[in-house]
Write a protein that holds these residues in place. Structure first.
Motif, PDB file in Angstrom:
ATOM      1  N   PRO A 270       0.778  -1.242   0.000  1.00  0.00           N
ATOM      2  CA  PRO A 270       0.000   0.000   0.000  1.00  0.00           C
ATOM      3  C   PRO A 270       0.809   1.291   0.000  1.00  0.00           C
ATOM      4  CG  PRO A 270      -0.114  -1.080   2.145  1.00  0.00           C
ATOM      5  CD  PRO A 270       0.597  -2.017   1.241  1.00  0.00           C
ATOM      6  N   GLU A 271       2.044   1.301   0.506  1.00  0.00           N
ATOM      7  CA  GLU A 271       2.836   2.540   0.585  1.00  0.00           C
ATOM      8  C   GLU A 271       3.132   3.064  -0.820  1.00  0.00           C
ATOM      9  OE1 GLU A 271       5.701   5.427   0.759  1.00  0.00           O
ATOM     10  OE2 GLU A 271       6.373   3.450   0.123  1.00  0.00           O
ATOM     11  N   GLN A 272       3.013   4.392  -1.020  1.00  0.00           N
ATOM     12  CA  GLN A 272       2.995   4.964  -2.361  1.00  0.00           C
ATOM     13  C   GLN A 272       4.255   4.675  -3.167  1.00  0.00           C
ATOM     14  OE1 GLN A 272       1.994   9.112  -1.998  1.00  0.00           O
ATOM     15  NE2 GLN A 272      -0.111   8.701  -1.364  1.00  0.00           N
ATOM     16  N   ALA A 273       5.410   5.117  -2.704  1.00  0.00           N
ATOM     17  CA  ALA A 273       6.653   4.906  -3.458  1.00  0.00           C
ATOM     18  C   ALA A 273       6.960   3.425  -3.591  1.00  0.00           C
ATOM     19  CB  ALA A 273       7.813   5.632  -2.788  1.00  0.00           C
ATOM     20  N   ALA A 274       6.666   2.660  -2.547  1.00  0.00           N
ATOM     21  CA  ALA A 274       6.947   1.225  -2.573  1.00  0.00           C
ATOM     22  C   ALA A 274       6.065   0.507  -3.589  1.00  0.00           C
ATOM     23  CB  ALA A 274       6.753   0.624  -1.184  1.00  0.00           C
ATOM     24  N   SER A 275       4.794   0.924  -3.719  1.00  0.00           N
ATOM     25  CA  SER A 275       3.911   0.270  -4.684  1.00  0.00           C
ATOM     26  C   SER A 275       4.355   0.558  -6.111  1.00  0.00           C
ATOM     27  CB  SER A 275       2.466   0.718  -4.464  1.00  0.00           C
ATOM     28  OG  SER A 275       2.333   2.109  -4.630  1.00  0.00           O
TER      29      SER A 275
ATOM     30  N   PHE B  55       1.746   4.688 -15.532  1.00  0.00           N
ATOM     31  CA  PHE B  55       1.680   5.113 -14.131  1.00  0.00           C
ATOM     32  C   PHE B  55       0.606   6.180 -13.912  1.00  0.00           C
ATOM     33  CE2 PHE B  55       5.664   2.938 -13.901  1.00  0.00           C
ATOM     34  CZ  PHE B  55       5.744   2.501 -12.582  1.00  0.00           C
ATOM     35  N   GLN B  56      -0.306   6.332 -14.860  1.00  0.00           N
ATOM     36  CA  GLN B  56      -1.346   7.355 -14.717  1.00  0.00           C
ATOM     37  C   GLN B  56      -2.138   7.182 -13.427  1.00  0.00           C
ATOM     38  OE1 GLN B  56      -1.721  10.202 -16.022  1.00  0.00           O
ATOM     39  NE2 GLN B  56      -2.728  10.143 -18.019  1.00  0.00           N
ATOM     40  N   LEU B  57      -2.422   5.938 -13.059  1.00  0.00           N
ATOM     41  CA  LEU B  57      -3.180   5.689 -11.834  1.00  0.00           C
ATOM     42  C   LEU B  57      -2.434   6.233 -10.618  1.00  0.00           C
ATOM     43  CD1 LEU B  57      -5.740   4.259 -10.692  1.00  0.00           C
ATOM     44  CD2 LEU B  57      -4.278   2.251 -10.336  1.00  0.00           C
ATOM     45  N   TYR B  58      -1.133   5.940 -10.546  1.00  0.00           N
ATOM     46  CA  TYR B  58      -0.328   6.399  -9.418  1.00  0.00           C
ATOM     47  C   TYR B  58       0.003   7.890  -9.532  1.00  0.00           C
ATOM     48  CZ  TYR B  58       0.435   1.502  -8.074  1.00  0.00           C
ATOM     49  OH  TYR B  58       0.266   0.194  -7.671  1.00  0.00           O
ATOM     50  N   ILE B  59       0.143   8.420 -10.765  1.00  0.00           N
ATOM     51  CA  ILE B  59       0.386   9.854 -10.944  1.00  0.00           C
ATOM     52  C   ILE B  59      -0.794  10.653 -10.412  1.00  0.00           C
ATOM     53  CG2 ILE B  59       0.577  11.678 -12.692  1.00  0.00           C
ATOM     54  CD1 ILE B  59       2.303   9.725 -14.349  1.00  0.00           C
ATOM     55  N   LEU B  60      -1.998  10.204 -10.715  1.00  0.00           N
ATOM     56  CA  LEU B  60      -3.179  10.882 -10.192  1.00  0.00           C
ATOM     57  C   LEU B  60      -3.255  10.770  -8.676  1.00  0.00           C
ATOM     58  CD1 LEU B  60      -5.807   9.789 -12.879  1.00  0.00           C
ATOM     59  CD2 LEU B  60      -4.921  12.103 -12.523  1.00  0.00           C
ATOM     60  N   ARG B  61      -2.908   9.623  -8.148  1.00  0.00           N
ATOM     61  CA  ARG B  61      -2.973   9.427  -6.703  1.00  0.00           C
ATOM     62  C   ARG B  61      -1.907  10.218  -5.968  1.00  0.00           C
ATOM     63  NH1 ARG B  61      -1.250   3.775  -3.998  1.00  0.00           N
ATOM     64  NH2 ARG B  61       0.743   4.635  -4.705  1.00  0.00           N
ATOM     65  N   ASP B  62      -0.661  10.199  -6.477  1.00  0.00           N
ATOM     66  CA  ASP B  62       0.483  10.747  -5.749  1.00  0.00           C
ATOM     67  C   ASP B  62       0.920  12.123  -6.252  1.00  0.00           C
ATOM     68  OD1 ASP B  62       0.326   8.222  -4.604  1.00  0.00           O
ATOM     69  OD2 ASP B  62       1.920   7.395  -5.860  1.00  0.00           O
ATOM     70  N   HIS B  63       1.196  12.252  -7.557  1.00  0.00           N
ATOM     71  CA  HIS B  63       1.720  13.497  -8.116  1.00  0.00           C
ATOM     72  C   HIS B  63       0.643  14.594  -8.147  1.00  0.00           C
ATOM     73  CE1 HIS B  63       4.325  16.069 -10.518  1.00  0.00           C
ATOM     74  NE2 HIS B  63       3.352  16.214 -11.404  1.00  0.00           N
TER      75      HIS B  63
END
Length: 436
Positions: free
Chosen positions: A68-73, A271-279
């Motif tokens: 679940p951790e952002q950078a780790a995922s 990484f669009q899913l994670y870019i929206l979540r994190d960036h």
């Protein structure tokens, strides 16, 4: 297909020469029937629904639930995908070569692979939904490259084998549009589905249905028999020399350009899913998935329009390199928006620009590739190797981008990768000499 533009004919300068129709190239297939214009794009919809649904949503959600951790995922997703990179690179040309050499009365050399690999691929996708460790995901996805790439390699070979050269720009535009619709269909099915199993099941069902209809309802073109070939020895040698950089420079420049373009594009889009979540800062993975469906809808609509228009205009203008180069350069401002405007509005703008550019690129670049093939006798093999430039970056780019995000904790360098790679892709097109 000719390997280069035909030599200038002095007779063409006479007033009456322009009235004579240009004869089709030797070995050019007849115009396809109406059904192929329908089911071929639909099969590409199914193929790209797998890449869009699994690569952009399902794997990300699956790994986020495990790590679940952002950078780790992000790092775990990149690591899982990197294991499948070698499998993808190996499977593409081997699958194409095997279909080149397949001789069967049941369906034909391409359709029989689409039929069989489609069934295996669909079953494997359903099995993916049950995995609960990143190691199992990496291994299974690597194995899945074989049936999926076998299906894609055989579908890609249909273009030069069943569509005449004068219609390939238009068909490429339709196929490019279909690929974009398929990618969005996969994202929508995966992003809006309740649970991983349902997401994988819907994507697998669409893939199975349309690939089986294509295989069972279209007529394969018979493979040329060795004893029937009358190609002059120097021409046949050119077809077999495609692995030589000196023997087929246009082919390898096209390979380089596509590899760089797809690498830059998928370093971000995967990484669009994670870019929206994190960036961008949406925070929640489910909210990011829902937003991704909406943003991808705009991107797909623009890509669809620009793919159809780009393919049609390129047929009329006969300037394939120009369209490929300009569409590659359009990703530079998209990357700058991502880099300098890390907001939801910025994400909408960057996605819109890149969507329009990707539509033109995929429509016209596919037509360009069919013009630089070393020979039609090994189209499956040559397109299978060319597909490495398409499928390989989709696996490798997320791996490298994931490692970068895991090491730096942000996506700044990933956007720089997009800008640099697409600019170099545009530059590489200038070195193709045999196509305008």
């Amino acid at each position: 297909m000719p390997d280069a533009l035909p030599a200038h004919d002095p007779a063409a300068d006479t007033p009456h020469a322009s009235d004579a129709p240009t004869p089709p190239p030797a070995g050019d297939p007849p115009a396809p029937g109406r059904w192929l214009w329908v089911i071929y794009p639909l099969a590409m919809v199914a193929m790209n629904a797998v890449w869009g649904g699994v690569m952009q949503v399902l794997l990300g959600k699956q790994i986020a639930a495990i790590v679940p951790e952002q950078a780790a995922s992000a790092a775990a997703l990149g690591m899982a995908l990197s294991v499948s990179a070698v499998s993808s690179v190996i499977s593409q040309p081997i699958a194409g070569m095997l279909s080149d050499r397949t001789r069967t009365r049941f369906l034909g050399r391409r359709n029989v692979w689409i039929f069989g690999a489609g069934i295996v691929g669909a079953l494997g996708l359903v099995a993916m939904s049950q995995l609960t460790s990143t190691t199992a995901i990496a291994i299974t996805w690597a194995v899945m490259m074989w049936p999926l790439n076998a299906t894609q390699a055989s579908l890609t070979a249909v273009l030069p084998e069943r569509v005449p050269q004068r219609l390939r720009g238009s068909m490429s535009g339709v196929l490019g549009a279909a690929g974009l619709v398929g990618g969005y269909a996969g994202v929508a099915l995966a992003g809006l589905s309740q649970g991983l199993f349902m997401g994988y099941l819907l994507v697998a069902g669409l893939f199975l249905l349309l690939t089986q209809i294509f295989a069972l309802t279209t007529k394969d073109r018979p493979a040329p028999e060795p004893q029937a070939r009358t190609t002059p020895k120097h021409k046949d040698k050119a077809g077999h020399a495609m692995l030589s950089l000196r023997g087929a420079p246009d082919y390898w420049w096209a390979f380089t350009g596509r590899f760089l373009m797809i690498f830059g594009y998928f370093s971000v889009s995967s990484f669009q899913l994670y870019i929206l979540r994190d960036h961008i800062g949406l925070g929640d993975i489910d909210r990011a998935a829902t937003t991704l469906v909406a943003i991808s809808g705009l991107s797909t609509l623009l890509s669809l329009v620009f793919a159809l228009v780009g393919g049609w205009i390129s047929d009329k203008a006969g300037r394939l390199r120009l369209f490929v180069g300009l569409s590659s350069l359009m990703f530079v401002p998209a990357g700058l928006v991502y880099l300098l405007v890390p907001t939801l509005t910025g994400a909408w703008v960057a996605t819109a620009v890149s969507g329009a550019a990707f539509g033109v690129y995929m429509a016209v670049d596919q037509a360009l590739i069919t013009r630089v093939l070393p020979g039609v006798g090994n189209a499956g093999r040559d397109l299978g190797i060319m597909n490495i430039a398409n499928a390989g970056p989709q696996i490798i780019a997320p791996s490298i981008a994931g490692a970068v995000v895991g090491a730096t904790g942000d996506y700044q360098l990933v956007f720089v990768m997009l800008i640099v790679c697409t600019a170099l892709a545009a530059l590489s097109v200038r070195f193709i000499k045999g196509v305008r």
